[in-house]
Enzyme design. Structure first.
Site, PDB file in Angstrom:
ATOM      1  N   HIS A  33      -0.519   8.380  26.157  1.00  0.00           N
ATOM      2  CA  HIS A  33      -0.959   9.776  26.111  1.00  0.00           C
ATOM      3  C   HIS A  33      -2.476   9.910  26.265  1.00  0.00           C
ATOM      4  O   HIS A  33      -2.978  10.996  26.549  1.00  0.00           O
ATOM      5  CB  HIS A  33      -0.471  10.460  24.828  1.00  0.00           C
ATOM      6  CG  HIS A  33      -1.221  10.080  23.590  1.00  0.00           C
ATOM      7  ND1 HIS A  33      -0.768   9.126  22.702  1.00  0.00           N
ATOM      8  CD2 HIS A  33      -2.403  10.518  23.087  1.00  0.00           C
ATOM      9  CE1 HIS A  33      -1.624   9.006  21.700  1.00  0.00           C
ATOM     10  NE2 HIS A  33      -2.624   9.840  21.912  1.00  0.00           N
ATOM     11  N   ASP A  78       4.826   4.829  24.350  1.00  0.00           N
ATOM     12  CA  ASP A  78       3.479   5.402  24.367  1.00  0.00           C
ATOM     13  C   ASP A  78       2.411   4.314  24.479  1.00  0.00           C
ATOM     14  O   ASP A  78       1.404   4.349  23.775  1.00  0.00           O
ATOM     15  CB  ASP A  78       3.233   6.264  23.132  1.00  0.00           C
ATOM     16  CG  ASP A  78       1.993   7.151  23.293  1.00  0.00           C
ATOM     17  OD1 ASP A  78       1.562   7.358  24.444  1.00  0.00           O
ATOM     18  OD2 ASP A  78       1.448   7.605  22.271  1.00  0.00           O
ATOM     19  N   GLY A  84      -9.123  10.547  18.834  1.00  0.00           N
ATOM     20  CA  GLY A  84     -10.053   9.578  19.396  1.00  0.00           C
ATOM     21  C   GLY A  84      -9.763   8.168  18.923  1.00  0.00           C
ATOM     22  O   GLY A  84     -10.165   7.194  19.559  1.00  0.00           O
ATOM     23  N   ASN A  85      -9.052   8.050  17.793  1.00  0.00           N
ATOM     24  CA  ASN A  85      -8.624   6.731  17.312  1.00  0.00           C
ATOM     25  C   ASN A  85      -7.436   6.189  18.103  1.00  0.00           C
ATOM     26  O   ASN A  85      -7.125   4.998  18.021  1.00  0.00           O
ATOM     27  CB  ASN A  85      -8.228   6.785  15.835  1.00  0.00           C
ATOM     28  CG  ASN A  85      -9.395   6.558  14.899  1.00  0.00           C
ATOM     29  OD1 ASN A  85      -9.814   7.476  14.216  1.00  0.00           O
ATOM     30  ND2 ASN A  85      -9.930   5.355  14.878  1.00  0.00           N
ATOM     31  N   SER A  86      -6.737   7.064  18.828  1.00  0.00           N
ATOM     32  CA  SER A  86      -5.536   6.651  19.545  1.00  0.00           C
ATOM     33  C   SER A  86      -5.855   5.513  20.513  1.00  0.00           C
ATOM     34  O   SER A  86      -6.795   5.602  21.302  1.00  0.00           O
ATOM     35  CB  SER A  86      -4.943   7.827  20.321  1.00  0.00           C
ATOM     36  OG  SER A  86      -4.469   8.816  19.450  1.00  0.00           O
ATOM     37  N   LEU A 125      22.929   1.942  29.148  1.00  0.00           N
ATOM     38  CA  LEU A 125      24.353   2.245  29.279  1.00  0.00           C
ATOM     39  C   LEU A 125      24.592   3.637  29.861  1.00  0.00           C
ATOM     40  O   LEU A 125      25.665   3.912  30.384  1.00  0.00           O
ATOM     41  CB  LEU A 125      25.039   2.157  27.914  1.00  0.00           C
ATOM     42  CG  LEU A 125      25.557   0.790  27.467  1.00  0.00           C
ATOM     43  CD1 LEU A 125      26.231   0.916  26.104  1.00  0.00           C
ATOM     44  CD2 LEU A 125      26.520   0.206  28.485  1.00  0.00           C
ATOM     45  N   GLY A 126      23.613   4.504  29.748  1.00  0.00           N
ATOM     46  CA  GLY A 126      23.825   5.870  30.216  1.00  0.00           C
ATOM     47  C   GLY A 126      24.720   6.643  29.276  1.00  0.00           C
ATOM     48  O   GLY A 126      25.689   7.291  29.703  1.00  0.00           O
ATOM     49  N   VAL A 127      24.392   6.586  27.993  1.00  0.00           N
ATOM     50  CA  VAL A 127      25.216   7.243  26.994  1.00  0.00           C
ATOM     51  C   VAL A 127      24.318   7.816  25.910  1.00  0.00           C
ATOM     52  O   VAL A 127      23.265   7.254  25.597  1.00  0.00           O
ATOM     53  CB  VAL A 127      26.239   6.257  26.388  1.00  0.00           C
ATOM     54  CG1 VAL A 127      25.542   5.134  25.651  1.00  0.00           C
ATOM     55  CG2 VAL A 127      27.220   6.946  25.471  1.00  0.00           C
TER      56      VAL A 127
END
Length: 385
Positions: free
Chosen positions: A125, A155, A227-229, A284-286
């Site tokens: 982000h 992230d 800013g710490n991210s 798996l698409g579930v």
């Protein structure tokens, strides 16, 4: 004589009883030790000098040079009149050619130098849609960084800079940390410059926060602000244990609830991005949900663990294997399914192309289906259900 004893006996007896009561109630009046009415278990006296840390300067001096400040710029393109698109008068005169405003927006963040080759870890982000990323090192050097790859579902993002003699962080073990361990958060809050804050590990394995798809956060009360991210969360010896990511705050400032991505997970993501350009996960698409008490009763499975299939993606691995909405998954490859997040993480760790057995309950009847695990598509390319 006998008459005198009879006359004085009762006063003497009463006086003796009163004296005993006074001695029992106030023993210190007569020089006796006052014994408490309860027993406490005391720790033994130390046999040697106390070894508590009085400064973390050594840890900071080892870790801080490997934490860089990030300055990103991105182009924001929006209508000059925010409400113009909903105004019929504007639509009549301008149609789809509404006047737009382009401006540059700057943001702050942090990153950790992971290798002498110039690879850095930060948050997705922080760098998402950035036109330019400037990396400022503690020794005063500045350079532009390029994004090698990112993983929005954790992230995390990997950057690359081309500088020599880079300070590199020392890796710790995020899987051996304990609640109560001292932690130091290093970053660039509010753009004031590199800052160190101290706290403890408040919890481990935090999930279901709605921040990322894959959550396994370290919670700390070390002050983490905007800013710490992307900065470093290190232990008392200066070893990296996490990448600072987010805070929970009603005011936007630090309130003692910060989260960091464990370094073990961060390194797995970084390695995959460098080697493959993306993180390859099984899929798996579930969509599933945990088996609540009400659902368990409706299935006639009260007290039995399992997860319910809430939805199946069209032409996905689960649909091709025969899985249907409403099925109750009991286990995947022999591992009991009692938590939807844990089961989907189990699938994500499976190599695409491998086959897994899924034990289910359908209309009260047990079935075993075999599915070939697919590769999890990017979030923006996820197929419809």
């Amino acid at each position: 004589m006998i008459h005198a004893l009879r006359y004085l006996g009762w006063p003497l007896l009463v006086g003796l009883l009163v004296a005993l009561l006074i001695i029992q109630r106030y023993p210190h009046w007569v020089g006796l030790e006052n014994k408490p009415e309860y027993t406490l278990q005391q720790a033994p006296l130390p046999t040697g000098p106390q070894q508590g840390p009085y400064s973390y300067a050594t840890a900071v001096s080892g870790a801080a040079p490997a934490v860089a400040n990030l300055y990103t710029t991105k182009v924001i393109d929006k209508p000059q009149q925010p409400l113009a698109k909903d105004d019929p008068l504007f639509q009549r005169f301008f149609g789809d050619s509404l006047p737009r405003q382009r401006r540059m927006e700057s943001s702050l963040g942090s990153a950790v130098i992971m290798s002498p080759e110039g690879y850095l870890l930060t948050n997705n982000h922080v760098t998402a849609n950035a036109e330019q990323i400037v990396v400022a090192l503690r020794d005063g050097r500045e350079t532009l960084a390029r994004v090698i790859g990112s993983d929005p579902e954790t992230d995390l993002a990997v950057l690359k800079i081309d500088l020599t003699d880079l300070p590199v962080i020392t890796l710790g073990r995020s899987d051996s940390i304990r609640v109560g361990d001292v932690t130091l958060a290093i970053g660039n809050p509010f753009g004031v410059g590199q800052t160190v804050t101290m706290g403890i590990i408040s919890a481990t394995g935090r999930n279901q926060l709605g921040l990322n798809t894959y959550e396994d956060f370290i919670q700390t009360d070390a002050a983490i602000n905007r800013g710490n991210s992307g900065g470093a969360l290190v232990d008392a010896t200066g070893h990296l244990i996490g990448i600072n990511t987010a805070i929970i705050s009603e005011s936007g400032g630090s309130q003692g609830i910060g989260f960091a991505i464990p370094v073990k997970l961060a390194m797995e993501v970084m390695k995959a991005i460098i080697e493959h350009g993306q993180v390859i996960r099984g899929w798996l698409g579930v969509e599933v949900q945990s088996l609540t008490q009400e659902l368990a009763e409706s299935f006639g499975q009260a007290g039995r663990p399992g997860i319910v299939v809430a939805g199946v993606y069209r032409d996905g691995p689960a649909e091709r294997a025969g899985l249907r909405p409403g099925d109750l998954i009991l286990s995947i490859d022999g591992i009991q399914s009692s938590n939807g997040r844990n089961s989907m993480n189990q699938v994500a760790r499976t190599r695409p192309g491998d086959k897994i057995d899924i034990d289910i309950l359908r209309n009260g009847k047990p079935l075993t289906l075999t599915a070939e695990v697919g590769m999890r598509p990017p979030v923006e390319n996820r197929p419809n259900k």
